[in-house]
Design a protein around this motif. Structure first.
Motif, PDB file in Angstrom:
ATOM      1  N   ASN A 126      22.482   3.919  26.450  1.00  0.00           N
ATOM      2  CA  ASN A 126      21.820   3.210  25.353  1.00  0.00           C
ATOM      3  C   ASN A 126      20.824   4.106  24.621  1.00  0.00           C
ATOM      4  O   ASN A 126      20.749   4.090  23.393  1.00  0.00           O
ATOM      5  N   ASP A 127      20.066   4.882  25.362  1.00  0.00           N
ATOM      6  CA  ASP A 127      19.100   5.779  24.730  1.00  0.00           C
ATOM      7  C   ASP A 127      19.793   6.919  23.992  1.00  0.00           C
ATOM      8  O   ASP A 127      19.347   7.325  22.916  1.00  0.00           O
ATOM      9  N   LEU A 128      20.888   7.439  24.540  1.00  0.00           N
ATOM     10  CA  LEU A 128      21.633   8.487  23.830  1.00  0.00           C
ATOM     11  C   LEU A 128      22.166   7.965  22.495  1.00  0.00           C
ATOM     12  O   LEU A 128      22.099   8.665  21.480  1.00  0.00           O
ATOM     13  N   ILE A 129      22.666   6.756  22.485  1.00  0.00           N
ATOM     14  CA  ILE A 129      23.164   6.156  21.242  1.00  0.00           C
ATOM     15  C   ILE A 129      22.021   6.016  20.245  1.00  0.00           C
ATOM     16  O   ILE A 129      22.159   6.361  19.065  1.00  0.00           O
ATOM     17  N   GLU A 130      20.883   5.547  20.729  1.00  0.00           N
ATOM     18  CA  GLU A 130      19.717   5.383  19.855  1.00  0.00           C
ATOM     19  C   GLU A 130      19.246   6.729  19.302  1.00  0.00           C
ATOM     20  O   GLU A 130      18.956   6.851  18.108  1.00  0.00           O
ATOM     21  N   TYR A 131      19.175   7.755  20.143  1.00  0.00           N
ATOM     22  CA  TYR A 131      18.754   9.074  19.686  1.00  0.00           C
ATOM     23  C   TYR A 131      19.735   9.648  18.669  1.00  0.00           C
ATOM     24  O   TYR A 131      19.334  10.249  17.671  1.00  0.00           O
ATOM     25  N   ASP A 132      21.017   9.452  18.916  1.00  0.00           N
ATOM     26  CA  ASP A 132      22.026   9.960  17.985  1.00  0.00           C
ATOM     27  C   ASP A 132      21.895   9.269  16.625  1.00  0.00           C
ATOM     28  O   ASP A 132      21.994   9.917  15.579  1.00  0.00           O
ATOM     29  N   GLN A 133      21.638   7.972  16.623  1.00  0.00           N
ATOM     30  CA  GLN A 133      21.451   7.251  15.366  1.00  0.00           C
ATOM     31  C   GLN A 133      20.201   7.733  14.638  1.00  0.00           C
ATOM     32  O   GLN A 133      20.199   7.868  13.414  1.00  0.00           O
ATOM     33  N   GLN A 134      19.133   8.010  15.389  1.00  0.00           N
ATOM     34  CA  GLN A 134      17.917   8.529  14.772  1.00  0.00           C
ATOM     35  C   GLN A 134      18.162   9.890  14.136  1.00  0.00           C
ATOM     36  O   GLN A 134      17.703  10.157  13.022  1.00  0.00           O
ATOM     37  N   LEU A 135      18.875  10.763  14.844  1.00  0.00           N
ATOM     38  CA  LEU A 135      19.200  12.080  14.279  1.00  0.00           C
ATOM     39  C   LEU A 135      20.031  11.938  13.012  1.00  0.00           C
ATOM     40  O   LEU A 135      19.813  12.646  12.020  1.00  0.00           O
ATOM     41  N   SER A 136      20.969  11.028  13.037  1.00  0.00           N
ATOM     42  CA  SER A 136      21.822  10.799  11.880  1.00  0.00           C
ATOM     43  C   SER A 136      21.006  10.311  10.688  1.00  0.00           C
ATOM     44  O   SER A 136      21.190  10.784   9.566  1.00  0.00           O
ATOM     45  N   GLN A 137      20.098   9.381  10.934  1.00  0.00           N
ATOM     46  CA  GLN A 137      19.288   8.836   9.843  1.00  0.00           C
ATOM     47  C   GLN A 137      18.258   9.834   9.330  1.00  0.00           C
ATOM     48  O   GLN A 137      18.067   9.977   8.129  1.00  0.00           O
ATOM     49  N   GLU A 138      17.578  10.531  10.234  1.00  0.00           N
ATOM     50  CA  GLU A 138      16.496  11.423   9.829  1.00  0.00           C
ATOM     51  C   GLU A 138      16.996  12.724   9.211  1.00  0.00           C
ATOM     52  O   GLU A 138      16.395  13.239   8.278  1.00  0.00           O
TER      53      GLU A 138
END
Length: 139
Positions: free
Chosen positions: A98-110
């Motif tokens: 779950n945290d890896l998915i969240e981090y990947d989404q943050q990287l994608s957005q930022e």
């Protein structure tokens, strides 16, 4: 006796590495509570019974981390003693994914980086979670 499907997870190095990473990550999250003022305040406000449970989980994850570093046969013997450590592994893997998915989404957005399969959709992690979800619950 532990379901043989679970014990098969301990046989390949990539799966074992991922299980170790998941447990290390979960343990790091637990240990980080005491490293910030907010975390210490949160911990101090917990009811005594919840603090005891939190501390027990920390000790259990530390013990599980040591088990995962044992020689193959010793590790299998320890993990074959009951489902409790398998349930801890299951929880750690879910948190990690779950945290890896969240981090990947943050990287994608930022940074407008494309999501990567290795982070958001890790096949080894997903396969482990599938086996753990199916077999790690005590009957």
């Amino acid at each position: 006796m532990i379901n043989p499907e679970l014990l098969k997870l301990l046989e390949t190095s990539d799966v074992l590495n991922m299980l170790d990473d998941s447990v290390s990550y979960q343990l790091q999250k637990i240990q980080n509570v005491q490293r910030t003022n907010e975390g210490r305040d949160w911990y101090d406000e917990l009811p005594k019974i919840v603090k005891g449970k939190f501390d027990s989980y920390k000790e259990d994850y530390e013990h599980l981390s040591q088990i995962l570093k044992l020689e193959s046969e010793q590790m299998r013997v320890e993990m074959n003693k009951g489902y409790y450590f398998w349930r801890l592994l299951r929880s750690a893997c879910h948190t990690y994914r779950n945290d890896l998915i969240e981090y990947d989404q943050q990287l994608s957005q930022e940074f407008h980086l494309p999501e990567t399969e290795a982070i958001s959709d890790n096949a080894v992690l997903n396969d482990c979670i599938g086996v753990l979800d199916q077999h790690a619950i005590e009957k």
